[in-house]
Design an enzyme around this catalytic site. Structure first.
Site, PDB file in Angstrom:
ATOM      1  N   ASP A 480       0.826  -1.155  -0.091  1.00  0.00           N
ATOM      2  CA  ASP A 480       0.183  -0.001  -0.309  1.00  0.00           C
ATOM      3  C   ASP A 480       0.358   0.974  -0.114  1.00  0.00           C
ATOM      4  O   ASP A 480       0.552   2.071   0.534  1.00  0.00           O
ATOM      5  CB  ASP A 480      -1.111   0.537   0.998  1.00  0.00           C
ATOM      6  CG  ASP A 480      -2.123   1.049   1.182  1.00  0.00           C
ATOM      7  OD1 ASP A 480      -2.659   0.836   0.181  1.00  0.00           O
ATOM      8  OD2 ASP A 480      -2.210   1.543   1.964  1.00  0.00           O
ATOM      9  N   GLU A 489      -0.920   1.168  -8.922  1.00  0.00           N
ATOM     10  CA  GLU A 489      -1.678   1.810  -9.730  1.00  0.00           C
ATOM     11  C   GLU A 489      -2.635   1.290 -10.534  1.00  0.00           C
ATOM     12  O   GLU A 489      -3.096   0.815 -10.484  1.00  0.00           O
ATOM     13  CB  GLU A 489      -0.235   2.153 -11.063  1.00  0.00           C
ATOM     14  CG  GLU A 489      -0.566   3.226 -11.672  1.00  0.00           C
ATOM     15  CD  GLU A 489       0.582   3.694 -13.424  1.00  0.00           C
ATOM     16  OE1 GLU A 489       1.255   3.160 -12.900  1.00  0.00           O
ATOM     17  OE2 GLU A 489       0.440   4.882 -13.362  1.00  0.00           O
TER      18      GLU A 489
END
Ligand SMILES: *[C@@H]1O[C@H](CO)[C@@H](O)[C@H](O)[C@H]1NC(C)=O
Ligand SMILES: *[C@@H]1O[C@H](CO)[C@@H](O)[C@H](O)[C@H]1NC(C)=O
Ligand SMILES: *[C@@H]1O[C@H](CO)[C@@H](O)[C@H](O)[C@H]1NC(C)=O
Ligand SMILES: *[C@@H]1O[C@H](CO)[C@@H](O)[C@H](O)[C@H]1NC(C)=O
Ligand SMILES: *[C@@H]1O[C@H](CO)[C@@H](O)[C@H](O)[C@H]1NC(C)=O
Ligand SMILES: *[C@@H]1O[C@H](CO)[C@@H](O)[C@H](O)[C@H]1NC(C)=O
Ligand SMILES: *[C@@H]1O[C@H](CO)[C@@H](O)[C@H](O)[C@H]1NC(C)=O
Length: 581
Positions: A480, A489
């Site tokens: 994360d 992404e």
């Protein structure tokens, strides 16, 4: 009085929305994603409310990715109109369309892969969009992409394949009002062709023309989503035909598009054009009922040696989808020809190797389908794409055993993505309290300090509801970290297969998605420290010594130390005895 004003506003809203888009009226009040906490609640009913919400959120993600002048009906309150001057450098209006991923380029090749996938899924799992009240948003989403794609195809043999500067854009990290205005437009044309990009765009137009003319596959498949519009379908079909002819007949020959537009090579190089060319012929044959084109598609399949391939299905590699589509068309009584049994054999050869783990795809320790190379920069996408093909193909599998094996395998991948993983994370932003909080998205992050992407700001400014992220690493670990683009992404093509999977569950599943059963906060307890070993954090890939290696090292150091000490002792003794002259 107030209610009169409200009613007036509502009427204005509906009229404006219709006038601007000339499409299905959008629901009023609009569908908005619920708070992430909603994903922790069990639901029941048919269609299942949680799956319906997921379908709505997945579409909402595309709205957040819009480029250009945002319409009055925009549902994403933190987005602004932007990049209105796109295309000015070439005297065209190339505004609109979608930003590709976490930055601000517009890339045609992956966009058309996503549109093809979504229209295909809305054709054979279409009633799910109706049942979830999402068909108007599907229409809206598709037109935002297709209308732009038509502008990007201003004449028969010209297609814009990239808008935005890939170097500059990679360097710009900030909101949608400060996007650098130097955004060059790159085209393919007669002298500098791109067979894959032209054929890929043709395939998207054909797949969507089929959807807009409500041309389903019959048999066990759902009817298409109810957004039939024959004039729009005709328009799409014209572009599909011209682009196919461009792909086949460009005077510059047949070649991959990055050879004509090197600026795209660093982000979306195509590995070959043979799969797109075959797909374009096949989809166009279905859209136009042309046996000649169908024969061309079969001939390409043979000529390009596409049988027996074993790789990933994604934005670049479409071959595994071909056998599925050939089989779907063969069973649809279209009169185009095609031998169902032989296409089934070809599709099942591919799928059996996946489910029996005999192909290049293998399972991570906790069960995610992984392809070395293709999965390294986005683990969820190959797994979701495989699951999407499996649930589609399962409907026409040759035996009930195969059907059930395919559905079981697909379910395991979907469950993993939706939280049945050692991180307890459903890898879709904003769907559950454990969902990723740091998607790599310049516009959602709210930051503009490129050297401190992870910490500036501390908390991501906006929730990018419905975004499927890259995914955990091959050790099932999810960190994360905002700057870690392979894991965090978002992208147009990442969401596409999940839409069709969610649609299937809306149609067929009364059970909730896996995440409603997750313990809220479980991720924080297992969140790994440090950095994943991937291209963003190469230092995390430095070989660390195992315990055995450390012991061995200790022994070597001790032995070497003893030898040196011995030599020194000998030397001094010799010195003292005065025998060295
Ligand atoms: C069909 O699409 C066309 C072109 O976008 C639009 O002008 C027209 O209003 C649509 N027709 C219907 C019935 O929605
Ligand atoms: C769809 O809309 C209908 C009519 O407004 C409503 O009864 C139904 O609950 C909605 N379904 C979903 C899944 O939102
Ligand atoms: C849109 O503009 C508003 C107001 O200037 C700003 O607060 C917001 O951050 C902008 N959105 C993005 C994605 O940059
Ligand atoms: C054709 O495309 C190439 C590559 O994008 C470009 O350099 C060239 O200027 C284009 N030709 C014309 C006539 O626009
Ligand atoms: C463009 O393509 C259309 C249909 O494929 C064709 O009828 C037309 O002649 C082409 N135009 C040019 C200028 O080649
Ligand atoms: C497709 O073409 C065949 C003949 O090639 C014809 O029999 C059939 O009716 C056509 N189907 C449609 C939907 O036009
Ligand atoms: C959906 O349900 C139907 C009827 O129960 C079944 O035949 C079909 O295989 C199911 N589809 C999937 C993808 O599970």
């Amino acid at each position: 009085m107030l209610s009169l004003i409200t009613r007036g506003l509502v009427l204005l809203y509906i009229t404006t929305a219709c006038l601007i888009n000339a499409q299905l009226p959008l629901p009023n009040p609009p569908y908005l994603p619920p708070e992430a906490s909603d994903g922790a609640k069990r639901s029941s009913g048919q269609p299942n409310p949680q799956w319906s919400t997921l379908l709505g959120n997945l579409l909402y993600f595309y709205e957040a990715q819009r480029s250009g002048n945002l319409p009055f009906s925009n549902r994403v309150p933190w987005r602004n109109s932007s990049t209105n001057l796109d295309g000015k450098d070439v005297g065209l209006d190339l505004s609109g369309g979608y930003f590709d991923a976490g930055d601000y380029i517009k890339a045609t090749f992956p966009l058309t892969a996503a549109l093809t996938s979504i229209c295909w899924g809305a054709t054979d799992h279409g009633k799910a969009y109706d049942a979830a009240n999402q068909t108007a948003y599907l229409d809206d989403m598709l037109r935002w992409g297709l209308d732009w794609l038509m502008k990007a195809h201003p004449s028969n043999n010209t297609l814009y394949v990239l808008v935005g500067n890939t170097d500059l854009d990679n360097a710009y990290w900030g909101g949608d009002v400060g996007i650098p205005t130097f955004r060059p437009s790159f085209q393919i044309n007669d002298t500098s062709p791109g067979t894959d990009a032209a054929a890929g765009a043709s395939a998207a137009f054909s797949a969507c023309a089929n959807l807009y003319s409500s041309k389903g596959f019959g048999g066990p498949f759902s009817e298409p989503a109810s957004l039939q519009n024959s004039s729009y379908s005709e328009k799409l079909l014209t572009h599909a035909q011209q682009l196919y002819s461009f792909a086949v007949n460009a005077p510059g020959g047949q070649r991959t598009y990055q050879t004509s537009v090197p600026s795209i090579a660093g982000t979306y190089s195509s590995s070959s054009y043979t799969d797109e060319l075959t797909l374009a012929a096949l989809l166009l044959s279905y859209a136009t009922n042309s046996t000649a084109l169908y024969q061309e598609a079969e001939d390409y399949y043979t000529k390009f040696n596409l049988a027996g391939q074993d790789g990933v299905f994604n934005w670049d590699s479409k071959t595994p989808g071909l056998a599925v589509l050939f089989a779907q068309i063969a069973q649809s009584n279209s009169g185009l020809g095609g031998n169902l049994a032989s296409w089934q054999a070809e599709a099942e050869r591919y799928f059996d190797r996946i489910v029996k783990k005999k192909g290049p795809g293998y399972l991570t320790k906790h069960g995610l389908l992984f392809y070395d190379g293709d999965s390294d920069s986005a683990t969820l996408n190959p797994a979701l794409n495989a699951a999407m093909l499996l649930i589609r193909y399962a409907q026409i599998a040759s035996t009930p055993e195969k059907k059930s094996a395919y559905l079981t395998f697909a379910q395991s991948q979907v469950d993993y993505v939706l939280g049945k993983n050692p991180m307890s994370v459903p890898y879709i932003v904003g769907t559950h309290p454990n969902s990723p909080s740091n998607p790599h998205s310049a516009m959602a992050s709210g930051g503009n300090d490129i050297s401190n992407i992870d910490t500036s700001p501390e908390k991501e400014a906006y929730v990018l509801y419905g975004a499927v992220i890259g995914g955990p690493d091959k050790f099932d670990q999810y960190y994360d970290i905002r700057s870690d683009w392979p894991e965090t992404e978002v992208a147009l093509d990442y969401n596409a297969p999940m839409l069709t999977l969610a649609a299937m569950h809306v149609l067929n599943d009364t059970n909730d998605p896996f995440y409603t059963s997750l313990e809220v906060g479980a991720y924080e307890k297992v969140r790994p420290k440090g950095h994943p070993c991937d291209p963003v954090f190469p230092e995390a890939c430095a070989p660390t010594l195992s315990k055995g290696a450390k012991i061995a090292m200790g022994i070597v150091v001790t032995v070497v130390g003893l030898v040196i000490a011995g030599l020194l002792a000998w030397y001094f003794r010799v010195l003292r005895s005065g025998k060295v002259e």
